[in-house]
Design a protein around this motif. Structure first.
Motif, PDB file in Angstrom:
ATOM      1  N   UNK A  63       0.846  -1.191   0.000  1.00 17.57           N
ATOM      2  CA  UNK A  63       0.000   0.000   0.000  1.00 17.57           C
ATOM      3  C   UNK A  63       0.880   1.239   0.000  1.00 17.57           C
ATOM      4  N   UNK A  64       0.271   2.387  -0.281  1.00 20.56           N
ATOM      5  CA  UNK A  64       0.977   3.662  -0.199  1.00 20.56           C
ATOM      6  C   UNK A  64       0.482   4.437   1.018  1.00 20.56           C
ATOM      7  N   UNK A  65       1.360   5.285   1.557  1.00 22.00           N
ATOM      8  CA  UNK A  65       0.998   6.144   2.690  1.00 22.00           C
ATOM      9  C   UNK A  65       1.117   7.595   2.243  1.00 22.00           C
ATOM     10  N   UNK A  66      -0.007   8.319   2.278  1.00 20.42           N
ATOM     11  CA  UNK A  66       0.005   9.744   1.928  1.00 20.42           C
ATOM     12  C   UNK A  66       0.622  10.548   3.068  1.00 20.42           C
ATOM     13  N   UNK A  67       1.123  11.755   2.779  1.00 23.00           N
ATOM     14  CA  UNK A  67       1.596  12.614   3.874  1.00 23.00           C
ATOM     15  C   UNK A  67       0.459  12.843   4.873  1.00 23.00           C
ATOM     16  N   UNK A  68       0.760  12.845   6.172  1.00 25.78           N
ATOM     17  CA  UNK A  68      -0.308  12.903   7.184  1.00 25.78           C
ATOM     18  C   UNK A  68      -0.967  14.271   7.302  1.00 25.78           C
ATOM     19  N   UNK A  69      -2.218  14.246   7.731  1.00 19.66           N
ATOM     20  CA  UNK A  69      -2.930  15.461   8.142  1.00 19.66           C
ATOM     21  C   UNK A  69      -2.821  15.513   9.665  1.00 19.66           C
ATOM     22  N   UNK A  70      -1.927  16.361  10.161  1.00 21.14           N
ATOM     23  CA  UNK A  70      -1.587  16.307  11.579  1.00 21.14           C
ATOM     24  C   UNK A  70      -2.510  17.119  12.478  1.00 21.14           C
ATOM     25  N   UNK A  71      -3.396  17.931  11.879  1.00 24.91           N
ATOM     26  CA  UNK A  71      -4.317  18.736  12.683  1.00 24.91           C
ATOM     27  C   UNK A  71      -5.711  18.138  12.607  1.00 24.91           C
ATOM     28  N   UNK A  72      -6.412  18.117  13.732  1.00 24.84           N
ATOM     29  CA  UNK A  72      -7.744  17.539  13.767  1.00 24.84           C
ATOM     30  C   UNK A  72      -8.737  18.430  14.490  1.00 24.84           C
ATOM     31  N   UNK A  73      -9.842  17.828  14.911  1.00 24.57           N
ATOM     32  CA  UNK A  73     -10.958  18.551  15.533  1.00 24.57           C
ATOM     33  C   UNK A  73     -11.048  18.126  16.998  1.00 24.57           C
ATOM     34  N   UNK A  74     -10.669  19.031  17.899  1.00 28.38           N
ATOM     35  CA  UNK A  74     -10.556  18.699  19.332  1.00 28.38           C
ATOM     36  C   UNK A  74     -11.169  19.777  20.210  1.00 28.38           C
ATOM     37  N   UNK A  75     -12.404  20.229  19.943  1.00 25.25           N
ATOM     38  CA  UNK A  75     -12.921  21.387  20.675  1.00 25.25           C
ATOM     39  C   UNK A  75     -13.059  21.158  22.171  1.00 25.25           C
ATOM     40  N   UNK A  76     -13.277  19.917  22.584  1.00 25.27           N
ATOM     41  CA  UNK A  76     -13.509  19.680  24.013  1.00 25.27           C
ATOM     42  C   UNK A  76     -12.278  19.966  24.868  1.00 25.27           C
ATOM     43  N   UNK A  77     -11.097  20.012  24.224  1.00 26.12           N
ATOM     44  CA  UNK A  77      -9.859  20.234  24.979  1.00 26.12           C
ATOM     45  C   UNK A  77      -9.393  21.681  24.940  1.00 26.12           C
ATOM     46  N   UNK A  78     -10.281  22.608  24.532  1.00 23.66           N
ATOM     47  CA  UNK A  78      -9.841  23.990  24.351  1.00 23.66           C
ATOM     48  C   UNK A  78      -9.361  24.637  25.637  1.00 23.66           C
ATOM     49  N   UNK A  79      -9.698  24.064  26.797  1.00 22.05           N
ATOM     50  CA  UNK A  79      -9.250  24.629  28.073  1.00 22.05           C
ATOM     51  C   UNK A  79      -7.791  24.357  28.396  1.00 22.05           C
ATOM     52  N   UNK A  80      -7.117  23.589  27.550  1.00 21.81           N
ATOM     53  CA  UNK A  80      -5.708  23.258  27.798  1.00 21.81           C
ATOM     54  C   UNK A  80      -4.837  23.862  26.693  1.00 21.81           C
ATOM     55  N   UNK A  81      -3.802  24.634  27.074  1.00 14.16           N
ATOM     56  CA  UNK A  81      -2.904  25.187  26.044  1.00 14.16           C
ATOM     57  C   UNK A  81      -2.308  24.093  25.161  1.00 14.16           C
ATOM     58  N   UNK A  82      -2.059  24.474  23.906  1.00 17.73           N
ATOM     59  CA  UNK A  82      -1.538  23.506  22.944  1.00 17.73           C
ATOM     60  C   UNK A  82      -2.637  22.846  22.144  1.00 17.73           C
ATOM     61  N   UNK A  83      -3.867  23.293  22.340  1.00 15.54           N
ATOM     62  CA  UNK A  83      -4.983  22.718  21.596  1.00 15.54           C
ATOM     63  C   UNK A  83      -5.092  23.437  20.242  1.00 15.54           C
ATOM     64  N   UNK A  84      -4.469  22.886  19.234  1.00 19.71           N
ATOM     65  CA  UNK A  84      -4.447  23.500  17.900  1.00 19.71           C
ATOM     66  C   UNK A  84      -5.458  22.747  17.048  1.00 19.71           C
ATOM     67  N   UNK A  85      -6.662  23.295  16.980  1.00 21.23           N
ATOM     68  CA  UNK A  85      -7.807  22.520  16.501  1.00 21.23           C
ATOM     69  C   UNK A  85      -8.493  23.205  15.332  1.00 21.23           C
ATOM     70  N   UNK A  86      -8.900  22.411  14.373  1.00 19.90           N
ATOM     71  CA  UNK A  86      -9.700  22.901  13.253  1.00 19.90           C
ATOM     72  C   UNK A  86     -11.182  22.752  13.594  1.00 19.90           C
TER      73      UNK A  86
END
Ligand SMILES: [Zn+2]
Length: 271
Positions: A63-86
């Protein structure tokens, strides 16, 4: 083991991608998130494990592996710094457009290796729209969730040790990326009472006299001071090796089945 010079799509030139697409391979797309997993684990954990699992699948299958999409959707963790969320909409669009441009490049068989719960809704929406609009059948594996399903017998009481930043992800990280676990920062997890509620998780509350929980939607930081739920002291790298065997084993079996069942019918819809 691969018929390609490399399983990594990102290392190919465009002419090489053209040749690879003519082989009609399965393409894995790793999708992660940047969010807290407690004081002892790195915020990019979901992303590096998604990419790692995709590469282990590629070790076993052509199989082939595409370059990763490293950012995701994490709104519930917005109270913690470092939450880089789409936003859900942005992530759904990004996944749909990655699928659509893989199809433009000649690929018809795509499996998402998604490693974050918040991504499941956007990924599902993108996948069913791709089925309708592009005629492709999208596969999906979620390693952390597979671990919850496949590891219950490993612990005396899985319900006590399972949790965010706890088992089995903590053990898996000790086995896969031990240098990224800060064991001196391990903090006991648990949920705190809130305005009369007895949280069972950040979306589940105990209801007096009832055998099952009810659902409400808190910010995770309202009910967890450390960001950790579950007992962190059960972790060890030997358990992590079991996680690798079972979770990667399932993912390889799933992609093998996907490959077999889409090889000749990748653009056909069920009639
Ligand atoms: Zn996560």
């Amino acid at each position: 083991m691969t018929k390609f010079r490399t399983p990594e799509l990102g290392k190919m030139s465009w002419t090489e991608v053209t040749e690879a697409a003519e082989e009609n391979p399965v393409v894995l797309v790793p999708i992660g998130a940047i969010e807290q997993h407690g004081p002892h684990l790195p915020i990019h954990e979901d992303s590096i494990v998604a990419d790692w699992v995709a590469h282990r699948i590629a070790d076993e299958l052509d199989v082939l592996v595409a370059p990763p999409l490293n950012y995701g959707h994490s709104p519930t963790f917005r109270g913690y710094p470092g939450n880089l969320s789409l936003s859900a909409e942005t992530l759904r669009t990004a996944i749909y457009e990655i699928i659509a441009t893989l199809v433009d490049s000649g690929f018809r068989r795509i499996v998402l290796v998604n490693n974050n719960g918040g991504n499941v809704g956007p990924a599902s929406s993108a996948a069913v729209d791709a089925r309708r609009d592009l005629g492709v059948l999208i596969g999906h594996v979620y390693p952390w969730s597979l671990g919850y399903s496949l590891m219950r017998d490993v612990y005396d009481d899985a319900s006590k040790v399972y949790g965010h930043g706890a088992e089995p992800e903590h053990s898996a990280m000790l086995a896969i990326f031990p240098d990224q676990v800060q064991s001196d920062r391990v903090t006991t997890g648990g949920m705190r009472e809130l305005n009369g509620w007895q949280p069972a998780s950040y979306t589940e509350a105990h209801i007096p006299g009832q055998p099952i929980t009810g659902t409400v939607f808190w910010d995770f930081s309202e009910v967890s001071a450390s960001g950790v739920t579950g007992d962190v002291h059960a972790a060890n790298p030997e358990i992590g090796k079991v996680w690798i065997d079972r979770v990667v084993g399932f993912c390889v079996a799933f992609v093998r089945e996907y490959d077999k069942n889409t090889r000749d019918t990748s653009s056909a819809r069920a009639s």
